[in-house]
Design a protein around this motif. Structure first.
Motif, PDB file in Angstrom:
ATOM      1  N   MET A 231      72.829 -32.894   2.720  1.00  0.00           N
ATOM      2  CA  MET A 231      72.833 -33.759   3.827  1.00  0.00           C
ATOM      3  C   MET A 231      71.418 -34.213   4.042  1.00  0.00           C
ATOM      4  SD  MET A 231      74.551 -35.830   5.531  1.00  0.00           S
ATOM      5  CE  MET A 231      74.501 -36.866   6.849  1.00  0.00           C
ATOM      6  N   ALA A 232      70.956 -35.353   4.150  1.00  0.00           N
ATOM      7  CA  ALA A 232      69.681 -35.922   4.685  1.00  0.00           C
ATOM      8  C   ALA A 232      69.442 -35.679   6.351  1.00  0.00           C
ATOM      9  CB  ALA A 232      69.440 -37.352   4.310  1.00  0.00           C
ATOM     10  N   LYS A 233      68.190 -35.068   6.457  1.00  0.00           N
ATOM     11  CA  LYS A 233      67.981 -34.560   7.888  1.00  0.00           C
ATOM     12  C   LYS A 233      68.046 -36.064   8.918  1.00  0.00           C
ATOM     13  CE  LYS A 233      65.706 -30.248   7.858  1.00  0.00           C
ATOM     14  NZ  LYS A 233      64.444 -29.782   8.107  1.00  0.00           N
ATOM     15  N   SER A 234      68.345 -36.320   9.671  1.00  0.00           N
ATOM     16  CA  SER A 234      68.113 -37.565  10.625  1.00  0.00           C
ATOM     17  C   SER A 234      66.723 -37.658  10.891  1.00  0.00           C
ATOM     18  CB  SER A 234      69.093 -37.823  11.641  1.00  0.00           C
ATOM     19  OG  SER A 234      68.907 -36.977  12.901  1.00  0.00           O
ATOM     20  N   ILE A 235      66.144 -38.941  10.902  1.00  0.00           N
ATOM     21  CA  ILE A 235      64.897 -39.215  11.380  1.00  0.00           C
ATOM     22  C   ILE A 235      65.097 -40.181  12.592  1.00  0.00           C
ATOM     23  CG2 ILE A 235      62.736 -40.529  10.738  1.00  0.00           C
ATOM     24  CD1 ILE A 235      63.549 -37.989   8.860  1.00  0.00           C
ATOM     25  N   SER A 236      64.264 -39.883  13.628  1.00  0.00           N
ATOM     26  CA  SER A 236      64.377 -40.473  14.876  1.00  0.00           C
ATOM     27  C   SER A 236      64.058 -42.009  14.698  1.00  0.00           C
ATOM     28  CB  SER A 236      63.472 -39.953  15.963  1.00  0.00           C
ATOM     29  OG  SER A 236      62.134 -40.327  15.699  1.00  0.00           O
ATOM     30  N   ALA A 237      64.478 -43.029  15.570  1.00  0.00           N
ATOM     31  CA  ALA A 237      64.436 -44.223  15.687  1.00  0.00           C
ATOM     32  C   ALA A 237      62.744 -44.370  15.705  1.00  0.00           C
ATOM     33  CB  ALA A 237      65.107 -44.972  16.778  1.00  0.00           C
ATOM     34  N   ARG A 238      62.092 -43.842  16.538  1.00  0.00           N
ATOM     35  CA  ARG A 238      60.778 -43.956  16.822  1.00  0.00           C
ATOM     36  C   ARG A 238      59.864 -43.434  15.664  1.00  0.00           C
ATOM     37  NH1 ARG A 238      56.393 -45.446  17.857  1.00  0.00           N
ATOM     38  NH2 ARG A 238      54.510 -44.540  18.807  1.00  0.00           N
ATOM     39  N   ASP A 239      60.249 -42.507  14.650  1.00  0.00           N
ATOM     40  CA  ASP A 239      59.565 -42.137  13.481  1.00  0.00           C
ATOM     41  C   ASP A 239      59.829 -43.217  12.466  1.00  0.00           C
ATOM     42  OD1 ASP A 239      58.389 -40.129  14.449  1.00  0.00           O
ATOM     43  OD2 ASP A 239      59.724 -38.538  13.913  1.00  0.00           O
ATOM     44  N   ARG A 240      61.015 -43.789  12.519  1.00  0.00           N
ATOM     45  CA  ARG A 240      61.559 -44.951  11.665  1.00  0.00           C
ATOM     46  C   ARG A 240      60.511 -46.155  11.688  1.00  0.00           C
ATOM     47  NH1 ARG A 240      66.895 -44.474   9.320  1.00  0.00           N
ATOM     48  NH2 ARG A 240      67.812 -42.360  10.172  1.00  0.00           N
ATOM     49  N   GLU A 241      60.353 -46.406  12.918  1.00  0.00           N
ATOM     50  CA  GLU A 241      59.536 -47.411  13.348  1.00  0.00           C
ATOM     51  C   GLU A 241      57.911 -47.329  12.756  1.00  0.00           C
ATOM     52  OE1 GLU A 241      59.726 -48.481  17.574  1.00  0.00           O
ATOM     53  OE2 GLU A 241      62.188 -48.620  17.222  1.00  0.00           O
ATOM     54  N   ARG A 242      57.605 -46.032  13.260  1.00  0.00           N
ATOM     55  CA  ARG A 242      56.329 -45.880  13.033  1.00  0.00           C
ATOM     56  C   ARG A 242      55.912 -45.790  11.373  1.00  0.00           C
ATOM     57  NH1 ARG A 242      55.408 -40.179  14.276  1.00  0.00           N
ATOM     58  NH2 ARG A 242      53.097 -40.464  14.032  1.00  0.00           N
ATOM     59  N   LEU A 243      57.071 -45.275  10.404  1.00  0.00           N
ATOM     60  CA  LEU A 243      56.862 -45.239   9.094  1.00  0.00           C
ATOM     61  C   LEU A 243      56.927 -46.567   8.502  1.00  0.00           C
ATOM     62  CD1 LEU A 243      59.226 -42.132   8.643  1.00  0.00           C
ATOM     63  CD2 LEU A 243      56.767 -42.345   7.666  1.00  0.00           C
ATOM     64  N   GLN A 244      57.831 -47.304   8.886  1.00  0.00           N
ATOM     65  CA  GLN A 244      58.085 -48.832   8.650  1.00  0.00           C
ATOM     66  C   GLN A 244      56.867 -49.618   8.832  1.00  0.00           C
ATOM     67  OE1 GLN A 244      60.358 -50.862   7.233  1.00  0.00           O
ATOM     68  NE2 GLN A 244      61.800 -49.347   6.959  1.00  0.00           N
ATOM     69  N   ALA A 245      56.353 -49.444   9.950  1.00  0.00           N
ATOM     70  CA  ALA A 245      55.098 -50.213  10.332  1.00  0.00           C
ATOM     71  C   ALA A 245      53.926 -49.727   9.350  1.00  0.00           C
ATOM     72  CB  ALA A 245      54.717 -49.816  11.890  1.00  0.00           C
ATOM     73  N   ALA A 246      53.688 -48.523   9.155  1.00  0.00           N
ATOM     74  CA  ALA A 246      52.629 -47.934   8.357  1.00  0.00           C
ATOM     75  C   ALA A 246      52.828 -48.497   6.817  1.00  0.00           C
ATOM     76  CB  ALA A 246      52.550 -46.385   8.489  1.00  0.00           C
ATOM     77  N   ALA A 247      53.969 -48.253   6.477  1.00  0.00           N
ATOM     78  CA  ALA A 247      54.389 -48.820   5.024  1.00  0.00           C
ATOM     79  C   ALA A 247      53.992 -50.337   4.915  1.00  0.00           C
ATOM     80  CB  ALA A 247      55.656 -48.473   4.587  1.00  0.00           C
ATOM     81  N   GLN A 248      54.553 -50.942   5.913  1.00  0.00           N
ATOM     82  CA  GLN A 248      54.120 -52.569   5.694  1.00  0.00           C
ATOM     83  C   GLN A 248      52.735 -52.999   5.797  1.00  0.00           C
ATOM     84  OE1 GLN A 248      56.343 -55.176   5.654  1.00  0.00           O
ATOM     85  NE2 GLN A 248      58.236 -53.992   5.736  1.00  0.00           N
ATOM     86  N   GLY A 249      52.023 -51.908   6.680  1.00  0.00           N
ATOM     87  CA  GLY A 249      50.655 -52.181   6.440  1.00  0.00           C
ATOM     88  C   GLY A 249      49.759 -52.013   5.437  1.00  0.00           C
ATOM     89  N   ALA A 250      50.309 -50.710   4.574  1.00  0.00           N
ATOM     90  CA  ALA A 250      49.637 -50.495   3.552  1.00  0.00           C
ATOM     91  C   ALA A 250      49.802 -51.369   2.395  1.00  0.00           C
ATOM     92  CB  ALA A 250      50.049 -49.132   3.207  1.00  0.00           C
ATOM     93  N   MET A 251      51.282 -52.025   2.438  1.00  0.00           N
ATOM     94  CA  MET A 251      51.549 -52.859   1.398  1.00  0.00           C
ATOM     95  C   MET A 251      50.717 -54.022   1.271  1.00  0.00           C
ATOM     96  SD  MET A 251      55.446 -54.953   1.044  1.00  0.00           S
ATOM     97  CE  MET A 251      54.909 -56.031   2.295  1.00  0.00           C
ATOM     98  N   GLN A 252      50.041 -54.464   2.407  1.00  0.00           N
ATOM     99  CA  GLN A 252      49.069 -55.640   2.382  1.00  0.00           C
ATOM    100  C   GLN A 252      47.831 -55.120   1.434  1.00  0.00           C
ATOM    101  OE1 GLN A 252      50.479 -58.003   3.986  1.00  0.00           O
ATOM    102  NE2 GLN A 252      52.093 -56.613   4.915  1.00  0.00           N
ATOM    103  N   ASN A 253      47.574 -53.927   1.036  1.00  0.00           N
ATOM    104  CA  ASN A 253      46.633 -53.888   0.406  1.00  0.00           C
ATOM    105  C   ASN A 253      46.987 -53.416  -1.051  1.00  0.00           C
ATOM    106  OD1 ASN A 253      44.802 -53.791   2.548  1.00  0.00           O
ATOM    107  ND2 ASN A 253      45.082 -51.572   2.959  1.00  0.00           N
ATOM    108  N   ALA A 254      48.226 -53.638  -1.506  1.00  0.00           N
ATOM    109  CA  ALA A 254      48.721 -53.577  -2.906  1.00  0.00           C
ATOM    110  C   ALA A 254      47.881 -54.419  -3.880  1.00  0.00           C
ATOM    111  CB  ALA A 254      49.927 -53.857  -3.006  1.00  0.00           C
TER     112      ALA A 254
END
Ligand code: THU
Length: 136
Positions: A1-24
């Protein structure tokens, strides 16, 4: 079972991934990918895919993020808690086989969040990679 990730952490991860994606660097596929990882001790790292004219040398976003973390902190300080993958085309994009093995090396209990055909999915790394390889 995958451990749950808080909404706050999901947002931080999404934002960081989106930011890095700009440099692809994607002159060959035109498929931009960003990834972010959260470590057990709360550090966050992001990466993008970096392609090469010699296609097989391409580095996926997930491995870029993981290698950035290890380069910065040392492997002893990197236990991956979660990985988020985003792409510029809202296309299904689960980590490739090579990245699953690398995630498993540093996060045998990691939760992976990605876009699947049916929408957003999250899976335990061992669902994505049963029988991951380890040298003991
Ligand atoms: N790619 C990633 O960076 N992560 C994935 O999870 C799937 C594929 C990249 C590799 C290549 O630059 C492009 O997407 C097309 O395969």
């Amino acid at each position: 079972m995958a451990k749950s990730i808080s909404a706050r952490d999901r947002e931080r991860l999404q934002a960081a991934a989106q930011g890095a994606m700009q440099n692809a660097h994607v002159p060959y596929s035109r498929f931009k990918v960003g990834a972010a990882i959260l470590t057990e001790r709360g550090d966050l790292f992001a990466g993008c895919n970096v392609e090469n004219a010699s296609y097989g040398l391409t580095n996926c976003a997930e491995r870029s993020a993981i290698f950035a973390a290890i380069s910065q902190l040392g492997a002893q300080n990197v236990v991956i808690r979660a990985v988020v993958v985003v792409n510029g085309q809202n296309a299904p994009c689960a980590p490739c086989g090579a990245c699953r093995q690398v995630i498993y090396e540093f996060g045998p209990d990691a939760t992976v969040l990605f876009q699947a055909t049916e929408g957003e999915r999250e899976a335990h790394i061992t669902e994505l990679l049963p029988f991951g390889f380890r040298l003991q």
